[in-house]
Design a protein around this motif. Structure first.
Motif, PDB file in Angstrom:
ATOM      1  N   ASN A 121      15.594   5.653  -1.024  1.00  0.00           N
ATOM      2  CA  ASN A 121      14.527   4.590  -1.275  1.00  0.00           C
ATOM      3  C   ASN A 121      15.091   3.507  -2.169  1.00  0.00           C
ATOM      4  O   ASN A 121      14.960   3.766  -3.258  1.00  0.00           O
ATOM      5  N   LEU A 122      14.678   2.546  -1.561  1.00  0.00           N
ATOM      6  CA  LEU A 122      14.988   1.305  -2.503  1.00  0.00           C
ATOM      7  C   LEU A 122      13.858   0.362  -2.299  1.00  0.00           C
ATOM      8  O   LEU A 122      13.643  -0.492  -1.408  1.00  0.00           O
ATOM      9  N   ARG A 123      12.964   0.801  -3.587  1.00  0.00           N
ATOM     10  CA  ARG A 123      11.468  -0.122  -3.331  1.00  0.00           C
ATOM     11  C   ARG A 123      10.729   0.025  -1.953  1.00  0.00           C
ATOM     12  O   ARG A 123      10.424  -0.975  -1.557  1.00  0.00           O
ATOM     13  N   GLY A 124      10.677   1.279  -1.727  1.00  0.00           N
ATOM     14  CA  GLY A 124      10.018   1.339  -0.431  1.00  0.00           C
ATOM     15  C   GLY A 124      10.934   0.947   0.934  1.00  0.00           C
ATOM     16  O   GLY A 124      10.393   1.721   2.091  1.00  0.00           O
ATOM     17  N   ALA A 125      12.045   0.582   0.982  1.00  0.00           N
ATOM     18  CA  ALA A 125      12.894   0.368   2.108  1.00  0.00           C
ATOM     19  C   ALA A 125      13.859   1.645   2.268  1.00  0.00           C
ATOM     20  O   ALA A 125      14.215   1.940   1.305  1.00  0.00           O
ATOM     21  N   VAL A 126      13.927   2.074   3.278  1.00  0.00           N
ATOM     22  CA  VAL A 126      14.800   3.086   3.547  1.00  0.00           C
ATOM     23  C   VAL A 126      16.346   2.551   3.906  1.00  0.00           C
ATOM     24  O   VAL A 126      16.578   1.746   4.859  1.00  0.00           O
ATOM     25  N   VAL A 127      17.211   2.798   2.979  1.00  0.00           N
ATOM     26  CA  VAL A 127      18.695   2.227   3.059  1.00  0.00           C
ATOM     27  C   VAL A 127      19.813   3.186   3.225  1.00  0.00           C
ATOM     28  O   VAL A 127      19.520   4.182   2.253  1.00  0.00           O
ATOM     29  N   PRO A 128      20.637   2.998   3.968  1.00  0.00           N
ATOM     30  CA  PRO A 128      21.387   3.871   4.115  1.00  0.00           C
ATOM     31  C   PRO A 128      22.713   3.609   3.293  1.00  0.00           C
ATOM     32  O   PRO A 128      22.925   2.678   2.685  1.00  0.00           O
ATOM     33  N   LEU A 168       0.874  -1.076  -0.060  1.00  0.00           N
ATOM     34  CA  LEU A 168       0.066  -0.063  -0.042  1.00  0.00           C
ATOM     35  C   LEU A 168       0.880   1.135  -0.049  1.00  0.00           C
ATOM     36  O   LEU A 168       0.717   2.226  -0.879  1.00  0.00           O
ATOM     37  N   GLY A 169       1.980   1.241   0.833  1.00  0.00           N
ATOM     38  CA  GLY A 169       2.791   2.282   0.758  1.00  0.00           C
ATOM     39  C   GLY A 169       3.335   2.653  -0.480  1.00  0.00           C
ATOM     40  O   GLY A 169       3.244   3.864  -0.953  1.00  0.00           O
ATOM     41  N   GLU A 170       3.783   1.591  -1.273  1.00  0.00           N
ATOM     42  CA  GLU A 170       4.217   1.669  -2.608  1.00  0.00           C
ATOM     43  C   GLU A 170       3.306   2.367  -3.486  1.00  0.00           C
ATOM     44  O   GLU A 170       3.598   3.169  -4.303  1.00  0.00           O
ATOM     45  N   HIS A 173       3.463   5.717  -5.718  1.00  0.00           N
ATOM     46  CA  HIS A 173       3.343   5.589  -7.202  1.00  0.00           C
ATOM     47  C   HIS A 173       2.287   6.354  -7.610  1.00  0.00           C
ATOM     48  O   HIS A 173       2.323   7.088  -8.679  1.00  0.00           O
ATOM     49  N   GLN A 174       1.222   6.290  -7.050  1.00  0.00           N
ATOM     50  CA  GLN A 174       0.056   7.253  -7.332  1.00  0.00           C
ATOM     51  C   GLN A 174       0.735   8.735  -7.310  1.00  0.00           C
ATOM     52  O   GLN A 174       0.301   9.629  -8.269  1.00  0.00           O
ATOM     53  N   ALA A 175       1.250   9.245  -6.213  1.00  0.00           N
ATOM     54  CA  ALA A 175       1.798  10.737  -6.279  1.00  0.00           C
ATOM     55  C   ALA A 175       2.789  10.757  -7.369  1.00  0.00           C
ATOM     56  O   ALA A 175       2.871  11.877  -8.110  1.00  0.00           O
ATOM     57  N   MET A 176       3.705   9.857  -7.706  1.00  0.00           N
ATOM     58  CA  MET A 176       4.486   9.893  -8.965  1.00  0.00           C
ATOM     59  C   MET A 176       3.779  10.208  -9.928  1.00  0.00           C
ATOM     60  O   MET A 176       4.233  11.145 -10.923  1.00  0.00           O
ATOM     61  N   LEU A 177       2.728   9.302 -10.451  1.00  0.00           N
ATOM     62  CA  LEU A 177       2.018   9.401 -11.631  1.00  0.00           C
ATOM     63  C   LEU A 177       1.320  10.635 -11.578  1.00  0.00           C
ATOM     64  O   LEU A 177       1.281  11.434 -12.775  1.00  0.00           O
ATOM     65  N   THR A 178       0.756  11.234 -10.698  1.00  0.00           N
ATOM     66  CA  THR A 178       0.196  12.493 -10.639  1.00  0.00           C
ATOM     67  C   THR A 178       0.950  13.605 -11.023  1.00  0.00           C
ATOM     68  O   THR A 178       0.945  14.415 -11.815  1.00  0.00           O
ATOM     69  N   GLU A 179       2.363  13.394 -10.434  1.00  0.00           N
ATOM     70  CA  GLU A 179       3.433  14.526 -10.861  1.00  0.00           C
ATOM     71  C   GLU A 179       3.741  14.258 -12.212  1.00  0.00           C
ATOM     72  O   GLU A 179       3.796  15.330 -13.201  1.00  0.00           O
ATOM     73  N   ALA A 180       3.909  13.271 -12.679  1.00  0.00           N
ATOM     74  CA  ALA A 180       4.155  13.002 -14.167  1.00  0.00           C
ATOM     75  C   ALA A 180       3.206  13.385 -14.965  1.00  0.00           C
ATOM     76  O   ALA A 180       3.404  14.102 -16.123  1.00  0.00           O
ATOM     77  N   ILE A 181       1.878  13.251 -14.630  1.00  0.00           N
ATOM     78  CA  ILE A 181       0.971  13.846 -15.785  1.00  0.00           C
ATOM     79  C   ILE A 181       0.838  15.145 -15.662  1.00  0.00           C
ATOM     80  O   ILE A 181       0.465  15.899 -16.792  1.00  0.00           O
ATOM     81  N   GLU A 182       1.098  15.683 -14.359  1.00  0.00           N
ATOM     82  CA  GLU A 182       0.755  17.333 -14.461  1.00  0.00           C
ATOM     83  C   GLU A 182       1.927  17.772 -15.280  1.00  0.00           C
ATOM     84  O   GLU A 182       1.766  19.040 -15.711  1.00  0.00           O
TER      85      GLU A 182
END
Lengths: 701, 155
Positions: free
Chosen positions: B56-63, A320-322, A326-335
């Motif tokens: 950000n590595l596919r959702g994980a925070v990596v130092p 869900l976090g992803e 990605h939804q935020a990324m998509l919005t930015e890309a479209i805008e």
């Protein structure tokens, strides 16, 4: 046999729920709520446990529950009065019932003699032995298909059941003020068989349809024991902005079984085009065979639940976090793309945003749970601890609805138990001593939970003697924990209690005083990324405060910039933002300054400098001030360079791959895929004074 | 780029070789999760000098650890041609910032020589040995040593 074992699991899960309902009910009666509903709920809990236990052939449990039930029945019938002695017996019996159930869960049995003693003591309180008709012990496997949430108690009491026809039509104003007819109907039909018909006759054709108007009405045919005023109470808040009529249709039907399936043809036919729509949560099982006696929805037992491995939920949260990112990324890309501006794209994006927010809330709701069940367990701890220590104590809880991540709740049980036992054992004085001091002989332990500054704060407060600092210091010296010459501040002395191997109880008791306890509490809380604090006033009591970080996976954050870095503050901590006038800022000492916000002075901290990102401010930097609250200590003013956005952010722990950082609660991933740190304002203010505290393995060289 | 080397043969080691601060290094391919391009990390407050920040590595925070600084070598040029080797070190995921990945070596276990005595204490602690190949000296890193030892994860 796997099926039977699964059902056994369900039985024990439900038994736990019933036990807590039982205990809660008994406590309510104890505090004077001797109404029929409460007593009935208590009776039903024991009865349902008996029924379930019978289905699994747990004879000892059935026998105990039966005699317990008999006493409750007398109470229900008004033959007994809820006197303190009887209630004590009831509570003791409910504790013992819990022990029997947990023993049965492990396939063991409790000592039958002990069982007998407990129940006999209860019957003694109830005056005379309970009747022991054997026939009630027989339970038919029928109970299984409930699986035992079936409320068999209702069966002998159909005399109050009647058919009620209720029509309900909200006005447009009802929707404008946020009422949801669905919820009302759900409430209405929650406990009884119901048939809900939608009346859409007022619906105009598509051209003249005005989404701001209300066109729908509902007709509900309900078989209920509730009185008209009880039914009307459901609609209390929508009163005046809806049309509501109630008519009792049929007289009570004597035959129980026949009364249950709703009338085959409703007396008032709905609009022909609209078939009867079953109410959301109470499927009116018109076709239910009479043998099933009651439809599951008719029971007042807990709603059906499933048990899911927490890892699966965690995985869902991660995905869900992803999705959010990605939804935020998509919005930015479209805008930013040249073709941007299409209405359809806009609308779809909007929908997507709403949907993902809804999924988010639902998933969070799975993980977040109120602390109530945890707090409820502490009542028993207090009862047992006070009995063993020969003290009188009462637990008062507050903020039980505070929702905390499930994993945290589970790991809080042990430290909290320790703390409560300590409060009873060490905190409270003996009753005689309390009376001498002019305090009520019964001590009060207050357990409270609250969300504060984006952290969860749990306090355990007693009204006992407070910490005897001289004694604590002496013990620490005797045990070689501190040097005899050490000058300690009161806070430092209090902190000694958290040292391993420290124990003030002069006599070692069964509960605490073995020198394990507070240091274990501290390390367990630290394991959750939290802190424990202690304050004490001699003669008035001690307060222990647990402050836990956010690990609920999403929070509303304000995205801002300081020293070229994008950072996030929890919105819950923010009081206001402002652009200070030069006159509001005053220097204090060499480097510190305070900000005067409408007469209230607060420390002024530059976020960039506090985090070590810059040494000094350039013109144009730090000109915006965000005032945030800081635990109990009031407010602090944080200087930032600019505010970017307010949005939901997904919390990513730093502990797993790096470690804890002072002033930083967690991290998150922004719409552009970059990482932003989430500030912990309270900790930031504290760490600002000592800029380098290496606490991370990577940070420690 | 997930490493699924032939770990079955105990006599052969597969190593990912890379270059930073004009020196060649390599790590065991089994500890490498992926190799990715550089992206700007978010700074971490109160971090040691060799910790560049987190990504950000596919959702994980990596130092991200700058390997050259970690080893006390001269700092590498700050360019987006640098790459990050994402490695699993003792249950942690850490990114190592290096200049370039050169190749993947397959060497027999006997091809790894012990670190010569000449090297300084710090360097020797972090190396498991050296591999000489085509007149290149490739230093085999002990990734476990890159994180300081005996420190419990954050109290």
């Amino acid at each position: 046999m796997a099926g039977l074992i699964d059902l056994r699991d369900i039985f024990f899960v439900e038994a736990d729920e019933l036990l807590s309902a039982l205990e809660e009910g008994l406590r309510a009666i104890q505090t004077g709520a001797h109404d029929t509903d409460t007593v009935n709920a208590v009776f039903r809990a024991v009865h349902s446990i008996k029924g379930g236990a019978g289905a699994f052939d747990l004879k000892a449990l059935v026998g105990f529950a039966h005699r317990f039930e008999t006493v409750l029945d007398a109470l229900r019938a008004g033959k007994l009065q809820p006197e303190p002695a009887l209630l004590g017996g009831l509570l003791h019996a409910s504790d013992h019932l819990a022990d029997m159930i947990s023993a049965a869960r492990q396939g063991n049995a409790t000592d039958p003699e002990h069982d007998e003693r407990v129940i006999a003591a209860l019957e003694q309180h109830a005056g005379g032995g309970g009747s022991k008709e054997e026939e009630a012990f027989v339970f038919e496997p029928l109970a299984l298909d409930g699986p035992f949430g079936i409320d068999a108690v209702r069966l002998p009491l159909p005399s109050g059941t009647r058919d009620v026809t209720l029509t309900f039509r909200p006005h447009a104003g009802a929707f404008a003020s946020g009422h949801d007819p669905c919820l009302l109907l759900r409430d209405l039909c929650a406990d009884d068989p119901a048939e809900v018909c939608l009346d859409q006759s007022a619906l105009p054709d598509a051209n003249s349809f005005d989404p701001g108007q209300s066109y729908l009405g509902w007709k509900v045919i309900l078989q209920t024991e509730r009185t008209d005023p009880q039914l009307l109470a459901i609609f209390e808040f929508i009163d005046g902005i809806c049309d509501l009529t109630i008519a009792s249709a049929a007289p009570p039907i004597p035959d129980v079984a026949a009364s249950l399936p709703p009338p085959s043809s409703p007396p008032l036919a709905p609009v022909p085009s609209a078939p009867p729509i079953p109410a959301n949560t109470a499927p009116a099982q018109t076709s239910a065979p009479p043998a099933a006696a009651v439809s599951p929805a008719a029971g007042t037992g807990p709603r059906p639940t499933i048990r899911v491995d927490i890892d699966r939920v965690d995985r869902l949260v991660d995905i869900l976090g992803e999705l959010v990112i990605h939804q935020a990324m998509l919005t930015e890309a479209i805008e930013q793309s040249p073709g941007f501006g299409s209405v359809e794209v806009d609308r779809s994006l909007d929908q997507l945003r709403q949907l993902s927010r809804q999924i988010q809330e639902s998933v969070m709701a799975i993980r977040a749970q109120p602390v109530k069940p945890l707090f409820d367990r502490m009542h028993r701890i207090v009862r047992e601890a006070s009995m063993a220590a020969g003290k009188a104590a009462r637990l008062v809880t507050e903020g039980e609805a505070t929702e905390v991540d499930k994993t945290i709740i589970e790991r809080l049980a042990d430290p909290l138990t320790h703390m409560i036992r300590n409060a009873v054992d060490h905190g409270l004085e003996k009753p005689s001593r309390r009376t001498d001091l002019g305090k009520p002989s019964e001590g009060v332990i207050k357990l409270a939970a609250a969300h504060r500054s984006g952290r969860i704060v749990i306090t355990v407060q007693d009204d006992g003697a407070g910490i005897d600092r001289e004694k604590v210091r002496q013990i620490a010296i005797d045990k070689g924990l501190v040097a005899a010459s050490a000058e300690l501040t009161p806070q430092e002395i209090d902190a000694l209690l958290f040292l391993p191997g420290f124990s003030t109880a002069t006599e070692v008791s069964a509960l605490s005083g073995r020198g394990v306890g507070m240091d274990v509490v501290r390390s367990e809380i630290a394991g959750l990324g939290g802190r424990v604090g202690i304050t004490s006033v001699r003669g008035l009591g001690t307060t222990l405060t647990i402050s836990l970080p956010l690990t609920l996976a999403v929070l509303d954050g304000m995205v801002f910039v300081a020293a070229g870095q994008t950072l996030v503050l929890p919105v819950s901590a923010i009081i206001e933002t402002l652009r200070p006038e030069p006159g509001m800022r005053h220097s204090l000492g060499q480097a510190d300054s305070v900000l005067d916000v409408r007469g209230r002075c607060m420390p002024l901290i530059d976020v960039g400098m506090a985090l070590g990102f810059r040494r000094s401010l350039q013109p144009g930097e730090g000109e915006i001030v965000v005032v945030v609250e800081r635990g109990d200590d009031g407010a602090i003013a944080l200087m930032v360079d600019g505010i970017r956005d307010q949005r939901q952010v997904v919390i990513k722990g730093l502990e797993a791959n790096y470690g804890q950082i002072p002033g930083i609660a967690a991290a998150t991933v922004l719409g552009d895929g970059s990482v932003a740190l989430i500030l912990d304002p309270t900790d930031l203010a504290a760490s600002g004074q000592s800029p380098s505290r290496p606490v991370s393995p990577l940070a420690a060289e | 780029m997930r490493a699924t080397g032939s770990a079955t043969d105990p006599n052969v080691r597969e190593l990912v070789a890379f270059r930073t601060a004009r020196q060649d290094f390599c790590v065991d391919i089994l500890s490498v999760r992926e190799i990715r391009g550089w992206s700007r990390p978010a700074l971490l407050p109160h971090a040691p000098h060799y910790v560049q920040g987190v990504i950000n590595l596919r959702g994980a925070v990596v130092p991200i650890l700058d390997l050259a600084r970690r080893l006390g070598l001269e700092p590498i040029e700050d360019t987006d041609r640098n790459v990050i080797i994402v490695a699993a070190i003792q249950n942690r995921i850490v990114g190592l910032l290096v200049e370039a990945v050169t190749d993947i070596l397959t060497v027999p276990s006997s091809g790894v020589q012990p670190t010569p005595d000449l090297a300084s204490e710090t360097t020797r602690n972090m190396l498991r040995g050296v591999v000489v190949q085509d007149s290149r000296l490739i230093r085999l890193l002990d990734v476990g040593q890159l994180l300081p030892q005996d420190v419990e994860p954050a109290a």
